[in-house]
Design an enzyme around this catalytic site. Structure first.
Site, PDB file in Angstrom:
ATOM      1  N   ASP A  10       8.851   9.539  -6.281  1.00  0.00           N
ATOM      2  CA  ASP A  10       7.823  10.396  -6.867  1.00  0.00           C
ATOM      3  C   ASP A  10       8.205  11.814  -6.474  1.00  0.00           C
ATOM      4  O   ASP A  10       8.148  12.175  -5.305  1.00  0.00           O
ATOM      5  CB  ASP A  10       6.456  10.003  -6.295  1.00  0.00           C
ATOM      6  N   TYR A 227       0.813  10.199   6.105  1.00  0.00           N
ATOM      7  CA  TYR A 227       0.693   9.843   4.698  1.00  0.00           C
ATOM      8  C   TYR A 227       1.470  10.785   3.797  1.00  0.00           C
ATOM      9  O   TYR A 227       1.324  11.983   3.859  1.00  0.00           O
ATOM     10  CB  TYR A 227      -0.779   9.853   4.261  1.00  0.00           C
ATOM     11  N   LYS A 230       1.946   6.190  -1.236  1.00  0.00           N
ATOM     12  CA  LYS A 230       2.340   4.779  -1.153  1.00  0.00           C
ATOM     13  C   LYS A 230       3.778   4.623  -1.614  1.00  0.00           C
ATOM     14  O   LYS A 230       4.281   5.455  -2.354  1.00  0.00           O
ATOM     15  CB  LYS A 230       1.425   3.963  -2.071  1.00  0.00           C
TER      16      LYS A 230
HETATM   17  C1  F6R Z   1      -1.190   9.110  -5.093  1.00  0.00           C
HETATM   18  C2  F6R Z   1      -2.555   8.597  -4.949  1.00  0.00           C
HETATM   19  C3  F6R Z   1      -3.677   9.537  -5.222  1.00  0.00           C
HETATM   20  C4  F6R Z   1      -3.765  10.654  -4.206  1.00  0.00           C
HETATM   21  C5  F6R Z   1      -4.995  11.529  -4.470  1.00  0.00           C
HETATM   22  C6  F6R Z   1      -5.041  12.746  -3.573  1.00  0.00           C
HETATM   23  O1  F6R Z   1      -0.262   8.094  -5.181  1.00  0.00           O
HETATM   24  O2  F6R Z   1      -2.768   7.483  -4.627  1.00  0.00           O
HETATM   25  O3  F6R Z   1      -4.881   8.802  -5.278  1.00  0.00           O
HETATM   26  O4  F6R Z   1      -3.797  10.138  -2.912  1.00  0.00           O
HETATM   27  O5  F6R Z   1      -4.979  12.001  -5.801  1.00  0.00           O
HETATM   28  O6  F6R Z   1      -3.838  13.416  -3.736  1.00  0.00           O
HETATM   29  P1  F6R Z   1      -3.466  14.781  -3.021  1.00  0.00           P
HETATM   30  O7  F6R Z   1      -3.648  14.565  -1.544  1.00  0.00           O
HETATM   31  O8  F6R Z   1      -2.053  15.013  -3.447  1.00  0.00           O
HETATM   32  O9  F6R Z   1      -4.419  15.826  -3.553  1.00  0.00           O
HETATM   33 MG    MG Z   2       2.273  10.914  -6.751  1.00  0.00          MG
HETATM   34 MG    MG Z   3       3.435   6.906  -7.561  1.00  0.00          MG
END
Ligand code: F6R
Ligand code: MG
Ligand code: MG
Length: 364
Positions: A10, A227, A230
């Site tokens: 990603d 983190y 995933k």
């Molecule tokens: C990404 C995922 C999303 C992010 C969420 C917060 O694989 O599972 O649910 O964890 O959108 O993302 P950030 O921390 O990048 O704002």
């Molecule tokens: Mg992503």
């Molecule tokens: Mg992804």
């Protein structure tokens, strides 16, 4: 011998974490084409699952080859430059190191690779998942290669009747164990029924030992110590002949099992099989998706892909996934929708506990 390598990362989402900008695919394709012309690759196919860029490559360099891994790494770097220019979300998020050191393993991207002798007909299925982790393959792999209610070939096909062996990785202790199935399925299920801790890395045909399936088992948060997303795993499965038929390989996904990884990597949700164009996890950043690109190999050429879940026979699985998603969503911040405290990838727990220090009193 031919090697099939799937390396993914990603390197920036569009919009948010829901999908991928077409410019990244185009850039990756240009790099793959150059490597084909130079003779490093026999063939390649670039695709995506949700916000993950997938490089599917065939070559004669063997598994874990530095040139192949560097090609993938450099491709991800070039795509990251574009992602940064477009200010895509989380540009370069899976590239955890500044310098390439011989192999993408431990550097953020996920990889699954297998080297084998191409058969007269060589159907291969490349599964790619978004918003979940490698343990998500445990149940489908169990069903494909050990469950006669899924794979009738285990019962009635002479060349599958001896069963398969499973290489299981203990993600936390960094060790592995091999189970011979069917005779050891009960022992194996004790472990692989806990997919956050144990993940099936490979499956081999018995007694030949020929490789049947390989998954990526990279856990990004374990690597980074924090983190970063995933690992959104991939899985390669060989099919037909001494391996399960295409329909037996796909059949486990007719049940949208509950997996971890939805919203902020901190929720359980149903794994929804869908076509590649429909892998845009949007509802509550999900639900988690699985797509499958099918190929016939011909002298290492990737004849395909066929978008294997682009089939109305998976409509009911998608409907069930939506129902299960609705059921789980109504739990809001409660378990079992939310993951147990120690499994969440986002947590405010230490801060909250600090604030509450001194306010706890003993029970009577
Ligand atoms: C990404 C995922 C999303 C992010 C969420 C917060 O694989 O599972 O649910 O964890 O959108 O993302 P950030 O921390 O990048 O704002
Ligand atoms: Mg992503
Ligand atoms: Mg992804």
């Amino acid at each position: 011998m031919i090697t099939l390598s799937v390396i993914k990362a990603d390197i920036g989402g569009y919009v948010g974490h829901s999908s991928m900008h077409p410019d990244l695919i185009a850039e990756a394709e240009a790099h793959m084409e150059k490597a084909r012309k130079e003779g490093l690759l026999v063939d390649s196919h670039v695709t995506r699952c949700g916000d993950d860029l997938q490089l599917i490559m065939t070559h004669e360099q063997g598994e874990g080859n530095e040139k192949i891994h560097k090609l993938a790494w450099d491709t991800f770097l070039a795509c990251t430059d574009i992602a940064k220019k477009l200010k895509l979300h989380g540009a370069g998020q899976d590239l955890l190191s500044d310098a390439f050191s011989g192999n993408v393993k431990g550097m953020g991207p996920g990889s699954a690779e297998m080297e084998f002798e191409e058969r007269g007909s060589e159907p291969v299925l490349v599964f790619m998942a978004d918003k979940t982790s490698s343990g998500a393959w445990n149940m489908p792999l169990y069903k494909m290669f050990a469950d006669p209610f899924n794979t009738i070939g285990l019962v009635i096909a002479e060349n599958m009747h001896s069963g398969f062996s499973y290489e299981v990785h203990d993600i936390k202790e960094h060790r592995k164990v091999v189970f011979n199935c069917p005779e050891e399925i009960y022992d194996m299920l004790v472990l692989i029924g806990a997919p956050a801790r144990y993940a099936v890395k490979a499956v081999r045909h018995r007694p030949s030992g020929v490789i049947a399936a390989v998954s990526s088992t990279d856990k990004l948060y374990a690597i980074a110590g924090k983190y970063v997303g995933k690992d959104d795993p991939v899985l390669i499965v060989r099919s037909q002949g001494e391996f399960p038929a295409v329909g037996e390989v796909l059949e486990p996904f007719a049940f949208p099992e509950a997996v971890e990884g939805w919203m902020r990597g901190s929720h359980h949700g149903p794994l929804m099989p869908c076509s590649i164009p429909q892998s845009n996890p949007s509802r509550f950043d999900g639900p988690p998706r699985v797509v499958c690109a099918g190929f016939q190999l011909s002298g290492g050429k990737l004849v395909g892909p066929r978008d294997m879940f682009d089939d109305p026979s998976f409509d009911e699985a998608r409907r069930l996934a939506n129902l299960a998603a609705e059921y789980l969503r109504r739990h809001g911040p409660f378990e079992p929708h939310r993951l147990p405290l120690d499994e969440m990838e986002y947590t405010t727990m230490p801060k909250v506990m600090k604030k509450l220090e001194g306010r706890f009193t003993a029970l009577d």
